[in-house]
Structure formats: C-alpha cells, structure tokens
Design a protein around this motif. Structure first.
Motif, mmCIF file in Angstrom:
data_model
loop_
_atom_site.group_PDB
_atom_site.id
_atom_site.type_symbol
_atom_site.label_atom_id
_atom_site.label_comp_id
_atom_site.label_asym_id
_atom_site.label_seq_id
_atom_site.Cartn_x
_atom_site.Cartn_y
_atom_site.Cartn_z
ATOM 1 N N ILE A 18 57.498 37.709 36.865
ATOM 2 C CA ILE A 18 56.996 39.021 37.278
ATOM 3 C C ILE A 18 55.794 39.423 36.435
ATOM 4 O O ILE A 18 54.809 39.988 36.940
ATOM 5 N N GLN A 19 55.837 39.095 35.128
ATOM 6 C CA GLN A 19 54.703 39.405 34.252
ATOM 7 C C GLN A 19 53.440 38.644 34.673
ATOM 8 O O GLN A 19 52.324 39.165 34.574
ATOM 9 N N VAL A 20 53.621 37.417 35.128
ATOM 10 C CA VAL A 20 52.485 36.643 35.624
ATOM 11 C C VAL A 20 51.827 37.369 36.791
ATOM 12 O O VAL A 20 50.592 37.493 36.881
ATOM 13 N N ILE A 21 52.644 37.862 37.697
ATOM 14 C CA ILE A 21 52.113 38.546 38.885
ATOM 15 C C ILE A 21 51.473 39.877 38.492
ATOM 16 O O ILE A 21 50.368 40.205 38.926
ATOM 17 N N ILE A 22 52.176 40.636 37.667
ATOM 18 C CA ILE A 22 51.697 41.963 37.305
ATOM 19 C C ILE A 22 50.363 41.895 36.567
ATOM 20 O O ILE A 22 49.468 42.714 36.768
ATOM 21 N N ASN A 23 50.186 40.892 35.693
ATOM 22 C CA ASN A 23 48.999 40.811 34.846
ATOM 23 C C ASN A 23 47.902 39.909 35.410
ATOM 24 O O ASN A 23 46.913 39.637 34.727
ATOM 25 N N SER A 24 48.063 39.437 36.619
ATOM 26 C CA SER A 24 47.025 38.615 37.245
ATOM 27 C C SER A 24 45.742 39.426 37.421
ATOM 28 O O SER A 24 45.782 40.604 37.804
ATOM 29 N N TYR A 25 44.598 38.791 37.126
ATOM 30 C CA TYR A 25 43.317 39.498 37.304
ATOM 31 C C TYR A 25 43.058 39.777 38.780
ATOM 32 O O TYR A 25 42.460 40.792 39.133
ATOM 33 N N ASP A 26 43.500 38.879 39.659
ATOM 34 C CA ASP A 26 43.371 39.106 41.094
ATOM 35 C C ASP A 26 44.424 40.121 41.547
ATOM 36 O O ASP A 26 45.545 40.163 41.025
ATOM 37 N N ALA A 27 44.045 40.920 42.526
ATOM 38 C CA ALA A 27 44.999 41.866 43.110
ATOM 39 C C ALA A 27 46.001 41.098 43.964
ATOM 40 O O ALA A 27 45.629 40.253 44.773
ATOM 41 N N ILE A 28 47.308 41.374 43.757
ATOM 42 C CA ILE A 28 48.366 40.730 44.534
ATOM 43 C C ILE A 28 49.218 41.820 45.169
ATOM 44 O O ILE A 28 49.751 42.704 44.481
ATOM 45 N N LEU A 29 49.330 41.753 46.497
ATOM 46 C CA LEU A 29 50.115 42.718 47.258
ATOM 47 C C LEU A 29 51.063 41.939 48.164
ATOM 48 O O LEU A 29 50.628 41.070 48.915
ATOM 49 N N VAL A 30 52.372 42.268 48.082
ATOM 50 C CA VAL A 30 53.373 41.594 48.909
ATOM 51 C C VAL A 30 53.990 42.613 49.857
ATOM 52 O O VAL A 30 54.438 43.691 49.423
ATOM 53 N N THR A 31 53.986 42.307 51.151
ATOM 54 C CA THR A 31 54.561 43.193 52.171
ATOM 55 C C THR A 31 55.625 42.446 52.966
ATOM 56 O O THR A 31 55.598 41.217 53.068
ATOM 57 N N ASP A 32 56.567 43.216 53.565
ATOM 58 C CA ASP A 32 57.575 42.585 54.407
ATOM 59 C C ASP A 32 57.054 42.450 55.832
ATOM 60 O O ASP A 32 55.892 42.773 56.123
ATOM 61 N N LYS A 33 57.939 42.015 56.736
ATOM 62 C CA LYS A 33 57.515 41.759 58.107
ATOM 63 C C LYS A 33 57.107 43.026 58.857
ATOM 64 O O LYS A 33 56.423 42.961 59.876
ATOM 65 N N SER A 34 57.505 44.183 58.307
ATOM 66 C CA SER A 34 57.152 45.461 58.946
ATOM 67 C C SER A 34 55.915 46.100 58.325
ATOM 68 O O SER A 34 55.473 47.161 58.754
ATOM 69 N N GLY A 35 55.380 45.478 57.277
ATOM 70 C CA GLY A 35 54.188 46.014 56.627
ATOM 71 C C GLY A 35 54.476 46.911 55.460
ATOM 72 O O GLY A 35 53.560 47.561 54.932
ATOM 73 N N ASN A 36 55.744 46.972 55.024
ATOM 74 C CA ASN A 36 56.087 47.793 53.869
ATOM 75 C C ASN A 36 55.778 47.035 52.580
ATOM 76 O O ASN A 36 56.064 45.844 52.454
ATOM 77 N N VAL A 37 55.199 47.756 51.607
ATOM 78 C CA VAL A 37 54.801 47.132 50.352
ATOM 79 C C VAL A 37 56.032 46.865 49.490
ATOM 80 O O VAL A 37 56.792 47.785 49.157
ATOM 81 N N LEU A 38 56.231 45.606 49.154
ATOM 82 C CA LEU A 38 57.341 45.204 48.290
ATOM 83 C C LEU A 38 56.909 45.087 46.839
ATOM 84 O O LEU A 38 57.706 45.331 45.929
ATOM 85 N N LEU A 39 55.625 44.705 46.614
ATOM 86 C CA LEU A 39 55.135 44.489 45.254
ATOM 87 C C LEU A 39 53.632 44.726 45.225
ATOM 88 O O LEU A 39 52.913 44.310 46.149
ATOM 89 N N ALA A 40 53.178 45.367 44.181
ATOM 90 C CA ALA A 40 51.737 45.567 43.964
ATOM 91 C C ALA A 40 51.472 45.470 42.467
ATOM 92 O O ALA A 40 52.133 46.173 41.686
ATOM 93 N N ASN A 41 50.542 44.618 42.054
ATOM 94 C CA ASN A 41 50.275 44.490 40.617
ATOM 95 C C ASN A 41 49.195 45.469 40.164
ATOM 96 O O ASN A 41 48.618 46.220 40.958
ATOM 97 N N ARG A 42 48.921 45.474 38.861
ATOM 98 C CA ARG A 42 47.984 46.439 38.292
ATOM 99 C C ARG A 42 46.600 46.317 38.910
ATOM 100 O O ARG A 42 45.910 47.314 39.131
ATOM 101 N N SER A 43 46.142 45.073 39.137
ATOM 102 C CA SER A 43 44.794 44.873 39.673
ATOM 103 C C SER A 43 44.648 45.492 41.057
ATOM 104 O O SER A 43 43.561 45.984 41.414
ATOM 105 N N THR A 44 45.732 45.508 41.847
ATOM 106 C CA THR A 44 45.671 46.148 43.162
ATOM 107 C C THR A 44 45.379 47.634 43.014
ATOM 108 O O THR A 44 44.515 48.202 43.695
#
Length: 468
Positions: A18-44
């Motif tokens: 999770i720390q890898v995802i959160i601290n990634s310089y690239d923005a990472i956004l994960v959504t479910d099949k309905s478009g709801n945001v499951l995860l968003a890191n700091r860069s997002t």
C-alpha cells in the motif's frame, strides 16, 4: 507476505504494498465496475488539487459532473472493456496524460479499472529534451558529412614573404577571439585555407568548421540551406525536416565564401541571425538559438557593390569587424618556390615519384605573373608532374600558359607599344573595355566565371557586355 504470478513477483507485506502505491510519483486511481473510487494515492490528489482521501467512495461520473475534471478515462475503459489513454483537464488548469486499464474476470466482465496519470507538462518537457537531443545528433551527423568531404591535405600556410607574415600576425591574433572576420583577395589566393587556419587556432577548434560556397547555392534554395526547414515546409521538403547551416555549425565556425553573391533578401535575414543568433526554420514557429563564429570571404569590391545597391551597408559593417586582405601571388614572390616544392612533395608522395624542379623552372615560376594565384600554381605543378616523362620538371616549355602573364626581369626585351584611338571619349572607353575583357578571358582560358571574378563583375554582367 510472499507471492507471485505469471505477471509479477512480490516479496513484501500488504502494508508495504500500500505504501508503494500511496507514495508513487505517478497518480494511481482504482475504481470498481460501477466507477466508484476504491483507492487514490497522494499524487492523484496533488494533480487534481484535492485531498486524495476525499476521492475514495466517489463515483467518477459524478466527479465529471461536478467539474473536477472534464472526462473520465476510467469510465471509458469500463464501458469499452479496453485500455483507454487520453488527456484530462482539471478545474484548476492541470492537464494530465491518463491511461486506464480494465481488469477483467474469466467471463470478460470488468472487475476494476486501474488508472495511471502524469502531468502533461512533464511529457512536453521530456519530448522537448528528446527533440533537442535528436537535433544535436542530426547536427553533428551533418557536420561530419561536411567535414568528411573537406580536403585538408596540404593546407598549411606558407608565409615567408613580409606581406604574408603581416597577414599571419593579424590572423593569429584574431583567431583567439570570436570576432567576425572578412577575408578579401583575388580568386585562388587561399581564402578557405586561411579560414581553416583561423578555426584550427581558435577556441572552437574542436567544434565543426562548415565551409559554404554562396555562389554554388541556387537562390531559391538559399533560405532553406542557411536556416533549415521543418517537415512539409514546401513541396519536395524532406519528411524529417533539415537543420540549416547555422544549426550545423553551432558552437563552431561557419565560413561563407563568395559572400557577395548572396541575394539581398538573404542578406537581410543573415544580418538578423548575426545580430541575435536566433534561427527560425522554414515552416516553424519555434526559435533555435545558435552560437556561431562567422568568417566571410569575397574577391569582389563590396564598397562598389554597396554604392550600386547590390550589398547591404549594415551587413558589410557587421561582417567587416576584422578585415584581412590576402595578397596575390605576384606580390609575394618569396613564397612561390616554397609553395611549388610543397605541392611537388605532396604529388611525389601520392604517386611514389621522385621528381624535382630544375633551377630554371623555379626561376620561371618566380617570373610568372600567376593571374590564377596559388590555385593556378598548384594546377601547373600537377600538370608538369603527370605529363613529364623526366624526373626533372621544366616550366619554360609549358605552352598552356598565356604569354601576357609572363614576367621578365630584363626590361630591355619588352616592346613598348602604343595604340592610337579615335572617336568620342565614350566610344574610346568602350573599345578599351572590350580589349581588356578579351585579354582577361584569354588569360582565364575562356573560363567566364573566373574572368568575371578577376574583372570584379557578376558573370551575367560579363555575358551582357560580350553580347553588346
């Protein structure tokens, strides 16, 4: 936690992942099949201008409706069940390059969508750096092509005569600076050799030396040759574009031979480049900053051309910072035997000969007028070497040289002739001009371009005078 699949191997805990995802310089956004945001890191959150924690639980379609950004590649990937890449513009003016990748189950249905984003400005900066590197590589490639064609053999300068020693003193001093140099001299006096000497002894010696014969470039191509062009700038243009001579010579020396042959429109643009260093390729809106040391040369009378409106006065003063006049060979007789033996040595090495000049030949060389200067001397030496069946070369018997150019120290053998003219001053001047033109053409063995250079007029003017 240690696990692996066919795509990736991981040895880390869930928290570390999770720390890898959160601290990634690239923005990472994960959504479910309905478009709801499951995860968003700091860069997002940083790129969108919001707290990334507040994005979790929101639906990407609602975020578009609220105006947080103008489109959702995540939802487009959900609908198409394929990878979608595109630009996203946020309400705060940031432009993102986003790629949304759907994760599908065994039935081909979307389970989640992973979106990676980065500031478009970084892509633009990267592409600019990449283009600059490509441009530099292309510039050096072109420079090497020019340098590969240059004949540098035998380019040492002979300066035993007082006239040439004085020239070398000025040239050596000017070489250590970046000042523009203007070389004056008759055809064949070695202006390019002098330009190369100045470059070799300058602070730019390790950079390109680009020689250009301005008279050899068709007028319709001059602008594209000097300043370059981008792809599609005109019909027949290279699909890759082309750097101009100033770009190719960047940080080095650009030698403009026969600069007097430049058309006035090109003279105007050349002046601007000399003043600012900025070059704009044909068809381009971007500016290339260049750093070039310029050496120009001519055998024409530029002051007369300025008076006739054929050469820009401001360009003349911009070029004539350090003027150097190369004396004709007839004014430096001390150098003639040395030059002749130098050329002979080169040819002997080239053809494995052991030929030498007779004493009479060297005396004849010194007494000859050499209207073609050093170039003519070199050609005569080569002709003697390749046509003589003896190892002792004799110049007196060479019938290809015009008698009017031979000199003799014994003036008692010279016949004094006088021509009586009749008519108006205008008609007499026309007769004298015609006789002199014919004399020069004869000395040049019918070569009109060379005769025009010796006469100080353009070859088209000479053709017109011959027709009249």
């Amino acid at each position: 936690m240690a696990w692996e699949s066919s795509e990736v191997a991981v040895v880390c805990s869930r928290e570390e992942l999770i720390q890898v995802i959160i601290n990634s310089y690239d923005a990472i956004l994960v959504t479910d099949k309905s478009g709801n945001v499951l995860l968003a890191n700091r860069s997002t959150g940083r790129l969108l201008g919001v707290d990334h924690k507040k994005l979790v639980g929101k639906n990407v379609r609602d975020l578009v409706k609220e105006g947080l950004y103008d489109r959702s590649t995540a939802w487009e990937a959900t609908e198409t069940r394929s990878v979608v890449t595109g630009l996203i513009r946020s309400k705060y003016g940031t432009t993102l390059m986003a790629t949304s990748t759907p994760v599908l189950d065994k039935n081909g249905d979307v389970v989640m969508v992973i979106t990676n984003s980065r500031d478009q400005h970084l892509f633009d900066k990267f592409m600019e750096l990449l283009e600059r590197e490509r441009s530099n590589a292309n510039r050096y490639k072109k420079a090497m092509e020019y340098l590969a064609e240059a004949d540098s053999e035998g380019k040492e300068i002979v300066a035993e005569s007082p006239q040439m020693q004085q020239v070398m003193t000025v040239a050596s001093a000017a070489a250590k600076t970046d000042s523009t140099i203007m070389l004056f001299g008759e055809s064949g006096t070695g202006k390019e050799v002098m330009a190369r000497y100045i470059h070799r002894n300058s602070l730019r010696a390790k950079e390109p030396f680009i020689p250009v014969n301005c008279a050899a470039i068709p007028s319709e191509l001059m602008e594209s040759e000097f300043f370059g062009y981008v792809a599609g700038a005109f019909t027949g243009a290279s699909t890759q574009g082309k750097p101009g001579l100033f770009e190719i010579a960047h940080k080095g020396t650009l030698f403009l031979d026969e600069v007097a042959e430049l058309p006035l429109p090109v003279q105007s643009k050349l002046l601007r480049v000399l003043e600012t260093g900025d070059v704009q390729r044909l068809g381009s809106t971007s500016i290339h900053r260049t750093n070039v040391r310029l050496i120009a040369a001519t055998n024409r009378d530029l002051k007369t051309m300025m008076a006739q409106g054929l050469f820009r006065r401001d360009l003349y003063y911009r070029l004539n910072v350090v003027p150097i006049k190369l004396p004709p060979l007839r004014e430096r007789p001390e150098d003639i035997p040395i030059l002749a033996n130098k050329f002979l040595d080169e040819l002997n090495r080239k053809y494995s000969f052991k030929k030498t000049f007779t004493k009479q030949t060297l005396e004849a060389f010194t007494n000859y007028n050499w209207p073609g200067n050093v170039r003519e001397l070199r050609n005569v030496v080569e002709r003697l070497v390749v046509t003589s069946t003896s190892d002792y070369l004799n110049f007196e018997g060479d019938q290809s040289l015009p008698n009017s150019s031979r000199r003799s120290s014994d003036t008692s053998h010279l016949r004094q002739t006088s021509t009586v003219y009749r008519g108006t001053l205008k008609s007499v001047l026309q007769m004298v001009e015609k006789e002199y033109i014919n004399q020069v053409i004869s000395e040049c063995e019918g070569r009109i371009s060379e005769a025009a250079q010796l006469l100080g007029i353009h070859r088209t003017v000479l053709y017109r005078k011959l027709r009249d």
